[in-house]
Design an enzyme around this catalytic site. Structure first.
Site, short mmCIF file in Angstrom:
data_model
loop_
_atom_site.label_atom_id
_atom_site.label_comp_id
_atom_site.label_asym_id
_atom_site.label_seq_id
_atom_site.Cartn_x
_atom_site.Cartn_y
_atom_site.Cartn_z
CE1 TYR A 48 25.95 -110.75 44.30
CE2 TYR A 48 24.71 -109.29 44.65
CZ TYR A 48 25.59 -109.51 44.89
OH TYR A 48 26.80 -109.40 46.10
CB SER A 85 21.19 -110.99 36.52
OG SER A 85 21.57 -110.26 37.36
CG ASP A 128 17.82 -103.83 34.22
OD1 ASP A 128 18.05 -103.66 34.96
OD2 ASP A 128 18.47 -104.76 33.66
CG HIS A 162 17.26 -107.28 36.15
ND1 HIS A 162 18.89 -106.75 35.41
CD2 HIS A 162 18.59 -108.30 37.68
CE1 HIS A 162 20.03 -107.31 35.93
NE2 HIS A 162 19.23 -108.73 36.99
#
Length: 339
Positions: A96, A191, A277, A316
């Site tokens: 993203y 992601s 995360d 993450h």
């Protein structure tokens, strides 16, 4: 560094939330695909001739995505590929806020002997990395900054409806590209890219397997209430302004939940997550993994394999290059490739 904040490991292994699923979920995606057919004539390819790296060949690719909008991509192959040689193909999606960036970022998979297509993200590319080249020409409506709430008032107008179709069409485009073996296509991403690898793997029957890393767009009510970071906090901030819209928002999001999409999976998956995360909580990734292929079971079939690699002390970034190495070995074993 964050700490363990989510469910215990034993709970994660069995976590299967009963998430809301719209009655017309299957119809929504069937109609969306029908209204946005892939046009093979949209595929354009031009070799990049000024590379300073001589071990690879790179092609600048354009293909038609949602509504026929031009979507950019890089195709990378090993320089040793022979004319007419078809290589097992990896289609990768980006996270993203990023985009396809520069060709030099994507040398690993071709270096391992694969054809590798990296799709650009429409309307993204300015948050991290080295940029993007694909615009989103559609109206975005009124929303919080970022894309998580753009068009969220109606699932037909929602931003992710467009990029989900882009992901489906990226797989279709490989059929028309040199050195890509249409019978050996695997998808992956991190992601948002992990999300799109689930989407492409479920919506496009050409895909043989998927490898989603630290994926989001899953188990929305839990994720929005648990995560303190973008992108889920975009929904929180939107609802803090537009009070009373929560049911409308979660009804829209339900069409895009990869838990529901994953229930319709018929192919094997290798998931990964970071247990620290706080961007994409591990329980939401496990939810997608634990429901994987449920519709196959309900129809009397055998559930497709779904594995998950949990990186205990990572956020993450997940497994990073360690996970990539694991994926290369997993794919080669799955395809029966011998070095």
């Amino acid at each position: 560094m964050s700490t363990f904040f989510d469910l215990d490991r034993d709970q994660l292994e069995t976590y299967r939330p009963d998430s809301f699923e719209p009655e017309d979920f299957d119809e929504f995606w069937a109609v969306t695909l029908e209204e946005n057919p892939f046009d093979p004539r949209s595929v354009q390819i031009e070799e990049v001739t000024d590379l300073v790296v001589k071990t690879h060949r790179v092609f600048d690719v354009t293909f038609g995505g949602y509504a026929g909008d031009p979507i950019k991509a890089w195709l990378t192959i090993p320089a040793t590929a022979q004319p007419g040689e078809e290589l097992p193909t990896i289609v990768e999606f980006r996270g993203y806020g990023g985009g396809r960036g520069l060709p030099y970022e994507h040398l690993g998979w071709a270096g391992a002997g694969f054809a590798h297509l990296v799709m650009d993200n429409r309307g993204q590319g300015g948050n991290w990395g080295t940029g993007a080249d694909t615009v989103d020409p559609h109206p975005l409506g009124v929303g919080q900054f970022g894309l998580m709430t753009r068009g969220i008032e109606d699932p037909h107008d929602y931003y992710f409806r467009r990029i989900y179709i882009d992901a489906h069409h990226a797989v279709e485009a490989t059929v028309h590209l040199p050195h890509c073996d249409e019978k050996r296509i695997i998808v992956t991403g991190q992601s948002q890219g992990g999300t799109l690898s689930v989407v492409a793997g479920v919506l496009n029957p050409r895909v043989l397997a998927t490898m989603p890393d630290v994926a989001w767009m899953a188990d929305f009510r839990r994720a929005v209430g648990l995560s303190e970071h973008t992108p889920y906090q975009e929904v929180v901030r939107y609802l803090s302004v537009f009070r009373g819209r929560d049911e409308m928002v979660f009804e829209t999001l339900a069409y895009f939940d990869i838990v529901s999409l994953g229930k319709r999976a018929t192919i094997p998956a290798l998931f990964s997550t970071g247990l620290m995360d706080i961007c994409c909580p591990p329980s939401t990734v496990y939810a997608a993994k634990n429901w994987w292929g449920e519709k196959v079971v309900e129809a009397g079939g055998q559930r497709p394999s779904a594995q998950i690699d949990a990186h205990a002390f990572n956020e993450h970034e997940g497994g990073g290059l360690y996970q990539w190495h694991r994926q290369v070995l997993w794919v080669k074993d799955f395809l029966g490739l011998v070095d």
